[in-house]
Design a protein around this motif. Structure first.
Motif, mmCIF file in Angstrom:
data_model
loop_
_atom_site.group_PDB
_atom_site.id
_atom_site.type_symbol
_atom_site.label_atom_id
_atom_site.label_comp_id
_atom_site.label_asym_id
_atom_site.label_seq_id
_atom_site.Cartn_x
_atom_site.Cartn_y
_atom_site.Cartn_z
ATOM 1 N N GLN A 1 -6.967 1.036 -10.008
ATOM 2 C CA GLN A 1 -7.824 0.876 -9.029
ATOM 3 C C GLN A 1 -9.211 0.480 -9.584
ATOM 4 N N ARG B 1 0.738 -1.237 0.042
ATOM 5 C CA ARG B 1 0.057 -0.052 0.038
ATOM 6 C C ARG B 1 0.951 1.345 0.185
ATOM 7 N N TYR C 1 -9.695 4.204 -1.932
ATOM 8 C CA TYR C 1 -8.780 3.224 -1.934
ATOM 9 C C TYR C 1 -9.087 2.107 -1.307
ATOM 10 N N ARG C 2 -8.794 0.735 -1.962
ATOM 11 C CA ARG C 2 -8.931 -0.248 -1.088
ATOM 12 C C ARG C 2 -7.932 -1.257 -1.632
ATOM 13 N N ASP C 3 -7.235 -2.260 -0.752
ATOM 14 C CA ASP C 3 -6.188 -3.049 -1.267
ATOM 15 C C ASP C 3 -6.822 -3.915 -2.425
ATOM 16 N N GLU C 4 -8.011 -4.359 -1.974
ATOM 17 C CA GLU C 4 -8.532 -5.602 -2.720
ATOM 18 C C GLU C 4 -9.297 -4.970 -3.977
#
Length: 310
Positions: free
Chosen positions: A55, A10, A36-39
């Motif tokens: 993203q 991240r 924002y999301r990691d997945e």
């Protein structure tokens, strides 16, 4: 190697965003906290280094009387020194596969520079949203009208846009991020954005169109150089769709159809299009400019995309 982001990668994603886009820290704080999301973040790695990313942000879209899931592509970027290696192409193809896996039939994006329209065209995107010339309703005035009540302001906002066909929808969380971002810059005037769409599941979208316009009857052959499942002949009749015979550009399929249909009564000519024009037809983008028979078969619409933390 392509992988999803996690807590270890991240910081590199955020650093790359700063390097490539140069956004102020306060804007990045709002974006990475709310969106924002990691997945939802795909990475192209070289060893342990993140060298390209994108993203896939989930949104809803009003399409033919239904609200469907869409993916909004954001933060598509490659570090200087790692460009012209095909990394963005790899990420885009992977994002298409992920959209298929999640049963998301449509992807959209807002190109920030004019040359990007041609770039994304290579991957099956087509312009389907026009930039606006008039200012949209002011978020600041909505908040003032509702005495600072964010939930009430969102209800007012949703009353303006929530029922509009071919319009990207916002959740309350989206609205909160929009307000925070706008407040950073004293609520500047916002307008509709230039945007592009990419058909991921042609059969599903054509089926929704057919169900909405049950009086329409036609056959259309679609060609998609990247997503094989979209290569098909779709016959629309009585609110339903039949999919058959994958497209073969060599003409063999045409001869097969002629042989099969030799004993059948004459029918209307089969329309032909590629996946780019299909997006424009289904979203009703500038239909009047396409002429017959398209202008009779596909209703003219005004697709809208706005308030994307641009």
């Amino acid at each position: 190697m392509i992988q999803f982001a996690d807590e270890t990668t991240r910081p590199q994603v955020r650093e790359m965003w700063k390097t490539v886009f140069g956004d102020p820290d306060d804007y990045m704080e709002v974006y990475f906290r709310h969106k924002y999301r990691d997945e939802a973040t795909l990475l192209r790695m070289e060893g342990d280094k993140v060298v390209a990313s994108l993203q896939m942000l989930p949104y809803r879209f009003n399409f033919c009387g239904r609200e469907i899931p869409v993916i909004y592509l954001s933060g598509v970027s490659t570090l200087p020194g790692y460009r012209r290696k095909g990394y963005v192409r790899e990420l885009l193809i992977k994002s298409f596969e992920e959209a298929q896996r999640k049963d998301v039939p449509l992807m959209v994006l807002a190109p920030q520079e004019e040359w990007l329209v041609g770039f994304y065209d290579r991957y099956g995107f087509a312009q389907t949203f026009d930039a606006g010339t008039e200012a949209l309703p002011s978020l600041k005035l909505l908040l003032e009208k509702c005495h600072g009540d964010l939930h009430a302001a969102f209800r007012e906002f949703n009353a303006l846009f929530g029922q509009k066909d071919m319009t990207l929808q916002k959740s309350f969380d989206d609205f909160r991020a929009m307000v925070e971002e706008a407040a950073l810059y004293d609520f500047p005037a916002k307008r509709n954005l230039t945007g592009m769409a990419r058909v991921i599941d042609a059969q599903r979208l054509v089926s929704l169109f057919a169900a909405c316009y049950q009086q329409k009857s036609f056959s259309i052959r679609v060609y998609d150089e990247l997503l094989e499942n979209n290569n098909a002949l779709f016959t629309v009749m009585d609110g339903k769709v039949e999919r058959k015979l994958p497209v073969d550009r060599s003409g063999l399929r045409d001869r097969e159809e002629a042989a099969v249909d030799k004993k059948k009564p004459p029918r209307k000519p089969i329309l032909a299009t590629d996946v780019r024009e299909l997006a424009q037809l289904l979203l009703g983008y500038h239909i009047s400019e396409k002429g017959e028979p398209f202008s009779s078969l596909f209703p003219e619409k005004e697709p809208q995309m706005h308030f994307m933390l641009e």
